[in-house]
Motif scaffolding. Structure first.
Motif, PDB file in Angstrom:
ATOM      1  N   THR A  86      68.210   0.411 122.193  1.00  0.00           N
ATOM      2  CA  THR A  86      69.118   0.841 121.128  1.00  0.00           C
ATOM      3  C   THR A  86      69.985   1.985 121.638  1.00  0.00           C
ATOM      4  OG1 THR A  86      67.543   0.234 119.388  1.00  0.00           O
ATOM      5  CG2 THR A  86      69.246   1.816 118.791  1.00  0.00           C
ATOM      6  N   LYS A  87      71.280   1.909 121.305  1.00  0.00           N
ATOM      7  CA  LYS A  87      72.189   2.998 121.626  1.00  0.00           C
ATOM      8  C   LYS A  87      73.134   3.224 120.440  1.00  0.00           C
ATOM      9  CE  LYS A  87      74.374   6.256 123.679  1.00  0.00           C
ATOM     10  NZ  LYS A  87      73.731   7.586 123.810  1.00  0.00           N
ATOM     11  N   HIS A  88      73.009   4.383 119.801  1.00  0.00           N
ATOM     12  CA  HIS A  88      73.874   4.777 118.702  1.00  0.00           C
ATOM     13  C   HIS A  88      74.674   6.004 119.117  1.00  0.00           C
ATOM     14  CE1 HIS A  88      70.984   2.757 115.577  1.00  0.00           C
ATOM     15  NE2 HIS A  88      71.627   1.897 116.340  1.00  0.00           N
ATOM     16  N   PHE A  89      75.951   6.037 118.732  1.00  0.00           N
ATOM     17  CA  PHE A  89      76.828   7.156 119.047  1.00  0.00           C
ATOM     18  C   PHE A  89      77.131   7.936 117.767  1.00  0.00           C
ATOM     19  CE2 PHE A  89      77.707   4.061 122.383  1.00  0.00           C
ATOM     20  CZ  PHE A  89      77.684   4.848 123.519  1.00  0.00           C
ATOM     21  N   GLN A 114      76.677   2.066 115.610  1.00  0.00           N
ATOM     22  CA  GLN A 114      75.506   1.319 116.061  1.00  0.00           C
ATOM     23  C   GLN A 114      75.940   0.324 117.143  1.00  0.00           C
ATOM     24  OE1 GLN A 114      73.232  -0.231 112.693  1.00  0.00           O
ATOM     25  NE2 GLN A 114      73.980   1.452 111.406  1.00  0.00           N
ATOM     26  N   ALA A 115      76.140   0.857 118.348  1.00  0.00           N
ATOM     27  CA  ALA A 115      76.698   0.054 119.439  1.00  0.00           C
ATOM     28  C   ALA A 115      75.730  -1.019 119.912  1.00  0.00           C
ATOM     29  CB  ALA A 115      77.092   0.955 120.602  1.00  0.00           C
ATOM     30  N   VAL A 116      74.454  -0.681 120.059  1.00  0.00           N
ATOM     31  CA  VAL A 116      73.411  -1.616 120.513  1.00  0.00           C
ATOM     32  C   VAL A 116      72.175  -1.363 119.666  1.00  0.00           C
ATOM     33  CG1 VAL A 116      71.962  -2.356 122.441  1.00  0.00           C
ATOM     34  CG2 VAL A 116      74.315  -1.628 122.871  1.00  0.00           C
ATOM     35  N   SER A 117      71.568  -2.433 119.159  1.00  0.00           N
ATOM     36  CA  SER A 117      70.402  -2.299 118.279  1.00  0.00           C
ATOM     37  C   SER A 117      69.345  -3.336 118.638  1.00  0.00           C
ATOM     38  CB  SER A 117      70.801  -2.451 116.813  1.00  0.00           C
ATOM     39  OG  SER A 117      71.738  -1.466 116.420  1.00  0.00           O
ATOM     40  N   ASP A 118      68.172  -2.863 119.015  1.00  0.00           N
ATOM     41  CA  ASP A 118      66.988  -3.716 119.204  1.00  0.00           C
ATOM     42  C   ASP A 118      67.241  -4.904 120.135  1.00  0.00           C
ATOM     43  OD1 ASP A 118      65.392  -2.133 117.556  1.00  0.00           O
ATOM     44  OD2 ASP A 118      66.143  -3.143 115.756  1.00  0.00           O
ATOM     45  N   VAL A 119      67.817  -4.639 121.299  1.00  0.00           N
ATOM     46  CA  VAL A 119      68.098  -5.691 122.281  1.00  0.00           C
ATOM     47  C   VAL A 119      66.904  -5.833 123.222  1.00  0.00           C
ATOM     48  CG1 VAL A 119      69.510  -6.269 124.287  1.00  0.00           C
ATOM     49  CG2 VAL A 119      70.593  -5.511 122.164  1.00  0.00           C
ATOM     50  N   SER A 120      66.422  -7.053 123.383  1.00  0.00           N
ATOM     51  CA  SER A 120      65.263  -7.315 124.250  1.00  0.00           C
ATOM     52  C   SER A 120      65.524  -8.551 125.102  1.00  0.00           C
ATOM     53  CB  SER A 120      63.994  -7.537 123.418  1.00  0.00           C
ATOM     54  OG  SER A 120      63.697  -6.406 122.617  1.00  0.00           O
ATOM     55  N   PHE A 121      65.184  -8.465 126.394  1.00  0.00           N
ATOM     56  CA  PHE A 121      65.255  -9.618 127.296  1.00  0.00           C
ATOM     57  C   PHE A 121      64.556  -9.261 128.591  1.00  0.00           C
ATOM     58  CE2 PHE A 121      69.276  -7.264 127.773  1.00  0.00           C
ATOM     59  CZ  PHE A 121      69.244  -6.950 129.122  1.00  0.00           C
ATOM     60  N   THR A 122      64.350 -10.254 129.433  1.00  0.00           N
ATOM     61  CA  THR A 122      63.773 -10.057 130.758  1.00  0.00           C
ATOM     62  C   THR A 122      64.627 -10.788 131.793  1.00  0.00           C
ATOM     63  OG1 THR A 122      62.330 -11.999 130.566  1.00  0.00           O
ATOM     64  CG2 THR A 122      61.425  -9.874 129.837  1.00  0.00           C
ATOM     65  N   VAL A 123      64.555 -10.335 133.039  1.00  0.00           N
ATOM     66  CA  VAL A 123      65.247 -10.994 134.144  1.00  0.00           C
ATOM     67  C   VAL A 123      64.287 -11.041 135.324  1.00  0.00           C
ATOM     68  CG1 VAL A 123      67.303 -11.070 135.594  1.00  0.00           C
ATOM     69  CG2 VAL A 123      67.420  -9.964 133.345  1.00  0.00           C
ATOM     70  N   ALA A 124      64.097 -12.226 135.884  1.00  0.00           N
ATOM     71  CA  ALA A 124      63.198 -12.410 137.014  1.00  0.00           C
ATOM     72  C   ALA A 124      63.967 -12.320 138.330  1.00  0.00           C
ATOM     73  CB  ALA A 124      62.484 -13.749 136.909  1.00  0.00           C
ATOM     74  N   ALA A 125      63.240 -12.186 139.411  1.00  0.00           N
ATOM     75  CA  ALA A 125      63.851 -12.166 140.739  1.00  0.00           C
ATOM     76  C   ALA A 125      64.599 -13.474 140.992  1.00  0.00           C
ATOM     77  CB  ALA A 125      62.770 -11.964 141.800  1.00  0.00           C
ATOM     78  N   GLU A 136      87.561 -17.092 110.757  1.00  0.00           N
ATOM     79  CA  GLU A 136      88.680 -16.220 110.454  1.00  0.00           C
ATOM     80  C   GLU A 136      88.217 -14.769 110.392  1.00  0.00           C
ATOM     81  OE1 GLU A 136      90.475 -17.513 106.884  1.00  0.00           O
ATOM     82  OE2 GLU A 136      91.114 -19.457 107.681  1.00  0.00           O
ATOM     83  N   GLY A 137      89.178 -13.854 110.591  1.00  0.00           N
ATOM     84  CA  GLY A 137      88.879 -12.440 110.456  1.00  0.00           C
ATOM     85  C   GLY A 137      88.325 -11.826 111.722  1.00  0.00           C
ATOM     86  N   ASP A 138      88.201 -10.512 111.691  1.00  0.00           N
ATOM     87  CA  ASP A 138      87.683  -9.748 112.814  1.00  0.00           C
ATOM     88  C   ASP A 138      86.230  -9.365 112.571  1.00  0.00           C
ATOM     89  OD1 ASP A 138      90.199  -9.781 114.084  1.00  0.00           O
ATOM     90  OD2 ASP A 138      90.853  -8.041 112.909  1.00  0.00           O
ATOM     91  N   ALA A 139      85.562  -8.978 113.644  1.00  0.00           N
ATOM     92  CA  ALA A 139      84.184  -8.523 113.518  1.00  0.00           C
ATOM     93  C   ALA A 139      84.140  -7.240 112.688  1.00  0.00           C
ATOM     94  CB  ALA A 139      83.589  -8.276 114.894  1.00  0.00           C
ATOM     95  N   PRO A 140      83.125  -7.060 111.864  1.00  0.00           N
ATOM     96  CA  PRO A 140      83.003  -5.833 111.071  1.00  0.00           C
ATOM     97  C   PRO A 140      82.853  -4.611 111.972  1.00  0.00           C
ATOM     98  CG  PRO A 140      81.495  -7.544 110.288  1.00  0.00           C
ATOM     99  CD  PRO A 140      82.050  -8.013 111.597  1.00  0.00           C
ATOM    100  N   SER A 141      83.040  -3.449 111.408  1.00  0.00           N
ATOM    101  CA  SER A 141      82.917  -2.209 112.158  1.00  0.00           C
ATOM    102  C   SER A 141      81.461  -1.866 112.392  1.00  0.00           C
ATOM    103  CB  SER A 141      83.599  -1.068 111.398  1.00  0.00           C
ATOM    104  OG  SER A 141      83.326   0.172 112.007  1.00  0.00           O
ATOM    105  N   ALA A 142      81.171  -1.388 113.614  1.00  0.00           N
ATOM    106  CA  ALA A 142      79.812  -0.933 113.913  1.00  0.00           C
ATOM    107  C   ALA A 142      79.475   0.369 113.189  1.00  0.00           C
ATOM    108  CB  ALA A 142      79.655  -0.730 115.419  1.00  0.00           C
ATOM    109  N   LEU A 143      80.473   1.024 112.583  1.00  0.00           N
ATOM    110  CA  LEU A 143      80.219   2.198 111.768  1.00  0.00           C
ATOM    111  C   LEU A 143      79.538   1.836 110.450  1.00  0.00           C
ATOM    112  CD1 LEU A 143      83.492   4.301 112.188  1.00  0.00           C
ATOM    113  CD2 LEU A 143      81.180   5.095 112.665  1.00  0.00           C
ATOM    114  N   ASN A 144      79.865   0.653 109.942  1.00  0.00           N
ATOM    115  CA  ASN A 144      79.338   0.226 108.653  1.00  0.00           C
ATOM    116  C   ASN A 144      79.074  -1.274 108.681  1.00  0.00           C
ATOM    117  OD1 ASN A 144      78.525   0.301 105.964  1.00  0.00           O
ATOM    118  ND2 ASN A 144      80.621   0.060 105.188  1.00  0.00           N
ATOM    119  N   PRO A 145      78.042  -1.716 109.418  1.00  0.00           N
ATOM    120  CA  PRO A 145      77.776  -3.157 109.517  1.00  0.00           C
ATOM    121  C   PRO A 145      77.370  -3.741 108.167  1.00  0.00           C
ATOM    122  CG  PRO A 145      75.983  -1.888 110.477  1.00  0.00           C
ATOM    123  CD  PRO A 145      77.070  -0.912 110.166  1.00  0.00           C
ATOM    124  N   PRO A 146      77.661  -5.009 107.927  1.00  0.00           N
ATOM    125  CA  PRO A 146      77.309  -5.638 106.653  1.00  0.00           C
ATOM    126  C   PRO A 146      75.797  -5.720 106.475  1.00  0.00           C
ATOM    127  CG  PRO A 146      78.868  -6.975 107.914  1.00  0.00           C
ATOM    128  CD  PRO A 146      78.363  -5.927 108.832  1.00  0.00           C
TER     129      PRO A 146
END
Length: 355
Positions: free
Chosen positions: A12-15, A30-41, A274-284
């Motif tokens: 998570t990364k909030h500014f 709320q730039a990044v929230s609860d992101v999870s993943f793995t990467v193997a060799a 249609e439309g633009d992505a909502p603002s990360a300041l006030n997500p729906p």
């Protein structure tokens, strides 16, 4: 099964915005929230999404170029977020980054040799004549010559500068490379060369890649798995072949629909939302995509869906209607080789017309 190189859990990364030294921030992005993943060799995980979805912030947070607000990042099992500054510098020998703008990420006052020698000496990879020999080997590895080492960045083309950036990333013999839009600033004719170079290096060295991009034709060519981000969260994650053959989230379908097709007359799927992505300041509330989603229902407006397994192909989707069929069947996209060949043919015709 290949060993895991990178493990990201609930990153998570909030500014904070506004406020002051003794006052709480007025707003939080709320730039990044609860992101999870793995990467193997030897594996490539691509992160895709619209501009502003948080994919580049995710890459920077993994590297701790931006300090995460919360969550865990482990490289070869060692927690990166808890490292001291000294230990983090030592850890960065094993994780490097290739940036979008190759000219902006190179010091114009340093020769190529000085640029490559800096991380080699800093991390103690080699010294003296061995370091000079290692620089020459790096240049050969990325398709440049030894005499290029004494030139400055402005003396190279965009593609050559990106090769230098890749050589710099390889200079410390890393385990993980985060590629942040590494080909988007390059000519189309050069993009395929850089992508092929990255793949060759991965096969030879067993590198793990986090490949951040908005170009789905490139992602389809290079990625083993794809994570689709929307407004700071992963909404779908699947093997690349599975995702392009059967996208389950409406936003993923919209991205694939919006991707340009090089073959005249090739029909895409349904129209992009249609439309633009909502603002990360006030997500729906609920699902962040519901204001633009053709499948949105009352539950989408009230409850945020969590990533869950769908089908037997290893697909994870955060959607209440993940089992719903696509409104219009997707026509298979042509192979990336055909896509690049078509682009090059258009460029060649334009040059002939200009002459």
């Amino acid at each position: 099964m290949k060993p895991l190189v990178l493990e990201v859990d609930s990153l998570t990364k909030h500014f904070p915005l506004g406020g002051g030294l003794f006052r709480k921030p007025v707003h939080v992005v709320q730039a990044v929230s609860d992101v999870s993943f793995t990467v193997a060799a030897g594996e490539t995980l691509a992160i895709v999404g619209e501009s502003g979805c948080g994919k580049s912030t995710t890459g920077r947070a993994i590297m701790r170029l931006t300090e995460p607000t919360a969550g865990s990042v482990k490289l070869d099992g060692e927690e990166v977020t808890a490292l001291s500054s000294g230990r983090l510098q030592a850890m960065r020998r094993n994780m490097q980054m290739v940036f979008q703008d190759p000219f902006g990420s190179l010091n114009p006052r340093m020769t190529v040799r000085e640029t490559l020698m800096e991380p080699i000496l800093l991390h103690g990879v080699a010294s003296g004549e061995r370091a000079r020999h290692w620089v020459d080997e790096l240049l050969k590895t990325v398709g440049l010559a030894e005499h290029h080492a004494d030139r400055y960045p402005h003396e190279f083309s965009g593609g050559q500068r990106q090769r230098i950036c890749i050589a710099r990333a390889l200079s410390t013999r890393p385990r993980l490379i985060v590629c942040d839009e590494p080909v988007s600033a390059l000519d189309v004719s050069v993009q395929a060369q850089i992508v092929n170079l990255l793949q060759d290096l991965q096969q030879k060295l067993g590198l793990a890649y986090v490949f951040i991009s908005h170009d789905l034709s490139v992602v389809r060519h290079i990625a083993d798995r794809v994570a689709v981000m929307y407004l700071g969260r992963i909404v779908e994650q699947a093997p690349a072949e599975q995702l392009f053959a059967d996208p389950r989230h409406p936003y993923t379908r919209a991205l694939i629909s919006a991707a340009p097709r090089p073959v005249p007359g090739l029909r895409t799927a349904s129209e992009p939302p249609e439309g633009d992505a909502p603002s990360a300041l006030n997500p729906p509330s609920g699902c962040a995509f519901h204001p633009r989603c053709p499948l949105a229902s009352d539950i989408c407006k009230q409850t945020r869906p969590e990533l869950g397994s769908v089908g037997a192909g290893g697909t994870l989707v955060a959607c209440h209607h993940a089992d719903a069929p696509a409104p219009v069947a997707l026509e298979p996209a042509p192979p990336v080789s055909a896509s690049l060949a078509a682009r090059l043919a258009v460029l060649a015709a334009a040059r002939q017309a200009a002459e």
